[in-house]
Write a protein that holds these residues in place. Structure first.
Motif, PDB file in Angstrom:
ATOM      1  N   PRO A  69       7.980  43.275  38.496  1.00 40.09           N
ATOM      2  CA  PRO A  69       8.329  44.376  37.600  1.00 40.09           C
ATOM      3  C   PRO A  69       8.354  44.010  36.116  1.00 40.09           C
ATOM      4  N   HIS A  70       8.827  42.851  35.747  1.00 41.05           N
ATOM      5  CA  HIS A  70       8.934  42.481  34.343  1.00 41.05           C
ATOM      6  C   HIS A  70       7.599  42.074  33.724  1.00 41.05           C
ATOM      7  N   ASP A  71       6.634  41.719  34.516  1.00 45.75           N
ATOM      8  CA  ASP A  71       5.379  41.197  33.984  1.00 45.75           C
ATOM      9  C   ASP A  71       4.606  42.209  33.151  1.00 45.75           C
ATOM     10  N   LEU A  72       4.717  43.481  33.470  1.00 49.26           N
ATOM     11  CA  LEU A  72       3.953  44.477  32.721  1.00 49.26           C
ATOM     12  C   LEU A  72       4.426  44.572  31.282  1.00 49.26           C
ATOM     13  N   SER A  73       5.716  44.601  31.073  1.00 47.25           N
ATOM     14  CA  SER A  73       6.221  44.731  29.709  1.00 47.25           C
ATOM     15  C   SER A  73       6.094  43.429  28.930  1.00 47.25           C
ATOM     16  N   ASP A  74       6.039  42.310  29.624  1.00 41.81           N
ATOM     17  CA  ASP A  74       5.922  41.022  28.949  1.00 41.81           C
ATOM     18  C   ASP A  74       4.498  40.701  28.502  1.00 41.81           C
ATOM     19  N   SER A  75       3.508  41.346  29.077  1.00 45.98           N
ATOM     20  CA  SER A  75       2.124  41.008  28.775  1.00 45.98           C
ATOM     21  C   SER A  75       1.628  41.732  27.526  1.00 45.98           C
ATOM     22  N   PRO A  76       1.135  40.984  26.540  1.00 51.20           N
ATOM     23  CA  PRO A  76       0.576  41.646  25.351  1.00 51.20           C
ATOM     24  C   PRO A  76      -0.696  42.424  25.671  1.00 51.20           C
ATOM     25  N   GLU A  77      -1.299  42.159  26.812  1.00 48.32           N
ATOM     26  CA  GLU A  77      -2.548  42.830  27.184  1.00 48.32           C
ATOM     27  C   GLU A  77      -2.338  44.311  27.483  1.00 48.32           C
ATOM     28  N   THR A  78      -1.109  44.713  27.777  1.00 44.24           N
ATOM     29  CA  THR A  78      -0.876  46.121  28.116  1.00 44.24           C
ATOM     30  C   THR A  78      -1.121  47.046  26.927  1.00 44.24           C
ATOM     31  N   ARG A  79      -1.144  46.521  25.718  1.00 45.92           N
ATOM     32  CA  ARG A  79      -1.361  47.364  24.535  1.00 45.92           C
ATOM     33  C   ARG A  79      -2.756  47.993  24.509  1.00 45.92           C
ATOM     34  N   TYR A  80      -3.667  47.490  25.323  1.00 49.36           N
ATOM     35  CA  TYR A  80      -5.028  48.013  25.347  1.00 49.36           C
ATOM     36  C   TYR A  80      -5.190  49.223  26.276  1.00 49.36           C
ATOM     37  N   PHE A  81      -4.118  49.608  26.949  1.00 46.77           N
ATOM     38  CA  PHE A  81      -4.184  50.727  27.881  1.00 46.77           C
ATOM     39  C   PHE A  81      -3.341  51.882  27.362  1.00 46.77           C
ATOM     40  N   SER A  82      -3.895  53.088  27.409  1.00 51.19           N
ATOM     41  CA  SER A  82      -3.123  54.242  26.950  1.00 51.19           C
ATOM     42  C   SER A  82      -1.987  54.549  27.916  1.00 51.19           C
ATOM     43  N   SER A  83      -2.169  54.241  29.183  1.00 50.34           N
ATOM     44  CA  SER A  83      -1.101  54.400  30.169  1.00 50.34           C
ATOM     45  C   SER A  83      -1.397  53.496  31.365  1.00 50.34           C
TER      46      SER A  83
END
Length: 155
Positions: A69-83
């Motif tokens: 669960p915590h990995d999504l918010s910790d990854s800077p790569e998530t900024r490339y996805f609108s959702s």
């Protein structure tokens, strides 16, 4: 589509393969190559980068893997996805113990995965994660539920 090992992610992905529009990217395909060589955070970042490349090629990706669960918010790569829409497969503790026992896992490893599975069962919905129990349905029924979730998760 996430969850602890043994809950049915790969089985469900196999049933869905060729029947859905997102490309299925299963993180298990490279875990043996990276395990022991990269940190868990680096493996998660790699998964996001591969999904990002699929997206850049105009392909929506269904990532299948054991993201915590915590990995999504910790990854800077998530900024490339609108959702990012999340669905977790879970199962009853007794089913997971049996499935992981068939994989000859050490008891302390099984305990860790039981804890992850319990977190998804008990906390997933409160974290906006769709939770589907694989103990109460056969693989085809689980795949139909995931397909329905995907239809609702599309932008």
């Amino acid at each position: 589509m996430e969850g602890a090992p043994g809950v049915g992610k790969s089985t469900t992905a196999g049933v869905l393969d060729g029947t859905i529009s997102p490309s299925i990217y299963e993180g298990d395909l490279h875990i043996d190559l990276t395990n022991g060589n990269l940190s868990w955070a680096a493996i998660c970042d790699l998964d996001f980068r591969i999904c990002m490349m699929l997206h850049a090629a105009d392909e929506q990706a269904l990532f299948v893997g054991g993201v915590h669960p915590h990995d999504l918010s910790d990854s800077p790569e998530t900024r490339y996805f609108s959702s990012i829409e999340r669905c977790a497969l879970v199962c009853d503790d007794s089913d997971l113990e049996e499935r992981l026992g068939e994989r000859s896992m050490a008891p302390n490893t099984i305990d860790t995965f039981l804890d992850v599975n319990r977190w998804y069962r008990e906390q997933g919905a409160a974290q906006d994660i769709t939770v589907i129990n694989t103990s109460t349905a056969d693989p085809d029924a689980v795949a139909r539920r995931v397909h329905t979730w995907l239809d609702g998760a599309e932008p």
